[in-house]
Scaffold this motif. Sequence first.
Motif, short mmCIF file in Angstrom:
data_model
loop_
_atom_site.label_atom_id
_atom_site.label_comp_id
_atom_site.label_asym_id
_atom_site.label_seq_id
_atom_site.Cartn_x
_atom_site.Cartn_y
_atom_site.Cartn_z
N UNK A 144 24.73 77.05 23.96
CA UNK A 144 25.32 76.83 22.64
C UNK A 144 24.26 77.20 21.62
N UNK A 145 24.70 77.67 20.48
CA UNK A 145 23.77 78.16 19.48
C UNK A 145 23.33 77.08 18.50
N UNK A 146 22.09 77.22 18.04
CA UNK A 146 21.61 76.43 16.91
C UNK A 146 21.33 77.41 15.78
N UNK A 147 21.64 77.02 14.58
CA UNK A 147 21.47 77.91 13.45
C UNK A 147 20.36 77.36 12.53
N UNK A 148 20.36 77.75 11.30
CA UNK A 148 19.29 77.39 10.37
C UNK A 148 19.06 75.88 10.38
N UNK A 149 17.79 75.51 10.45
CA UNK A 149 17.46 74.10 10.52
C UNK A 149 17.65 73.48 11.88
N UNK A 186 27.40 74.50 9.03
CA UNK A 186 26.39 73.96 8.11
C UNK A 186 27.05 73.21 6.95
N UNK A 187 28.18 73.69 6.49
CA UNK A 187 28.90 72.97 5.44
C UNK A 187 29.47 71.66 5.96
N UNK A 188 29.80 71.62 7.27
CA UNK A 188 30.21 70.34 7.85
C UNK A 188 29.05 69.36 7.87
N UNK A 189 27.89 69.84 8.34
CA UNK A 189 26.70 68.99 8.32
C UNK A 189 26.43 68.49 6.90
N UNK A 221 26.32 93.42 10.23
CA UNK A 221 25.57 92.21 10.55
C UNK A 221 24.40 91.99 9.60
N UNK A 222 23.68 93.05 9.27
CA UNK A 222 22.51 92.89 8.41
C UNK A 222 22.89 92.33 7.05
N UNK A 223 23.98 92.86 6.48
CA UNK A 223 24.42 92.35 5.19
C UNK A 223 24.88 90.90 5.27
N UNK A 224 25.57 90.55 6.36
CA UNK A 224 26.01 89.16 6.54
C UNK A 224 24.83 88.22 6.69
N UNK A 225 23.79 88.66 7.40
CA UNK A 225 22.60 87.82 7.58
C UNK A 225 21.91 87.59 6.24
N UNK A 226 21.82 88.64 5.42
CA UNK A 226 21.20 88.49 4.10
C UNK A 226 21.99 87.50 3.24
N UNK A 227 23.32 87.58 3.32
CA UNK A 227 24.15 86.64 2.56
C UNK A 227 23.98 85.21 3.06
N UNK A 228 23.80 85.08 4.36
CA UNK A 228 23.61 83.77 4.98
C UNK A 228 22.30 83.13 4.50
N UNK A 229 21.23 83.91 4.50
CA UNK A 229 19.94 83.39 4.04
C UNK A 229 19.97 83.09 2.55
N UNK A 230 20.68 83.90 1.81
CA UNK A 230 20.80 83.65 0.37
C UNK A 230 21.51 82.32 0.12
N UNK A 231 22.51 82.04 0.93
CA UNK A 231 23.27 80.80 0.75
C UNK A 231 22.48 79.57 1.17
N UNK A 233 18.99 79.51 2.40
CA UNK A 233 17.54 79.48 2.25
C UNK A 233 16.82 80.09 3.43
N UNK A 234 15.98 81.09 3.16
CA UNK A 234 15.28 81.80 4.24
C UNK A 234 14.22 80.95 4.91
N UNK A 235 13.83 79.84 4.30
CA UNK A 235 12.76 79.01 4.85
C UNK A 235 13.27 77.98 5.86
N UNK A 236 14.56 78.03 6.17
CA UNK A 236 15.14 77.02 7.07
C UNK A 236 14.92 77.34 8.53
N UNK A 237 14.40 78.54 8.84
CA UNK A 237 14.22 78.93 10.25
C UNK A 237 15.47 79.57 10.80
N UNK A 238 15.32 80.33 11.89
CA UNK A 238 16.42 81.13 12.40
C UNK A 238 17.26 80.42 13.46
#
Length: 282
Positions: A144-149, A186-189, A221-231, A233-238
């Motif tokens: 199972x995947x873990x995402x930012x944070x 993440x919005x659920x969290x 995918x690259x554009x979606x990832x950039x939008x994800x980090x913008x939403x 925060x890039x400092x949250x980890x991958x």
Amino acid sequence: MSAPVVSFVLGSYNRRALLRSTIASLRAEGRELDHEIIVVDGGSTDGAVRWLVRQKDIVTIVQHNRGTWRGRPLERRSWGAFMNLGFRAARGRFVCMVSDDCLLVPGSLAAALEHFAALEAAGRRVGAMAFYWRDTFLHKRYWVGTTLGGRLFVNHGLYLRAALEDVGFADERRYAFYHADGDLCLRMWERGWEVADCPRAFVEHFPHVASAVRSSNLAVQQGDWAAYLERWGADAGRGGAVHLEHADPARTALRFPPLVLARYFAGRAWGRLRGLARGAGR
């Protein structure tokens, strides 16, 4: 009419053979409880729509997403837009989201519902539950995947429909195809819902077909990832993954369509022969 316990929701495009196996898997998992199946089709041209509309236990939503109509190109809608058609139509307390190239390992849905109930009884506010999955014949372990944070998110699994409604369903505008599932969780969290995992629920994913469609998805995918980090925060980890070993006594992976499996194994054998021939010519 009483609401079903589970609404199976999946999107599909030009994967009739795999889709039929996926539907058979869902029917088997839902046999012992009230359920519904909702398929959102992107305008398949391989006969999938004709097959779907003959299935009287399936709610079929067709949203054409490729080609032209009356001389104008069709608007390409996002993954979120497609999934929200199914999410909003769902009547079940739980929404089970899978892909049209997946099989549920027998017993997974029952195990997940039981685990969900146990966590709720323990006072946990669970909004979603991830099933462990793997790319069939490529990986031995499920994950199972873990995402930012380091937060869990759902690739395949259960959502509480009330939690989907609480966060406004999937983001239809920010992401073309990728990371909308991570964003949803993440919005659920963020709203106080927990995303848990079920260590007894497993999914086989067959990633070896429809390479052209997969390539067109990967292109964004690259554009979606950039939008994800913008939403978020890039400092949250991958993020990363949690892996789990499981010996499947049902050998679910071999339940994919025989012709699809034959083509896959023939391609693997041909690739090995070509590799040997190249090695011999050096």
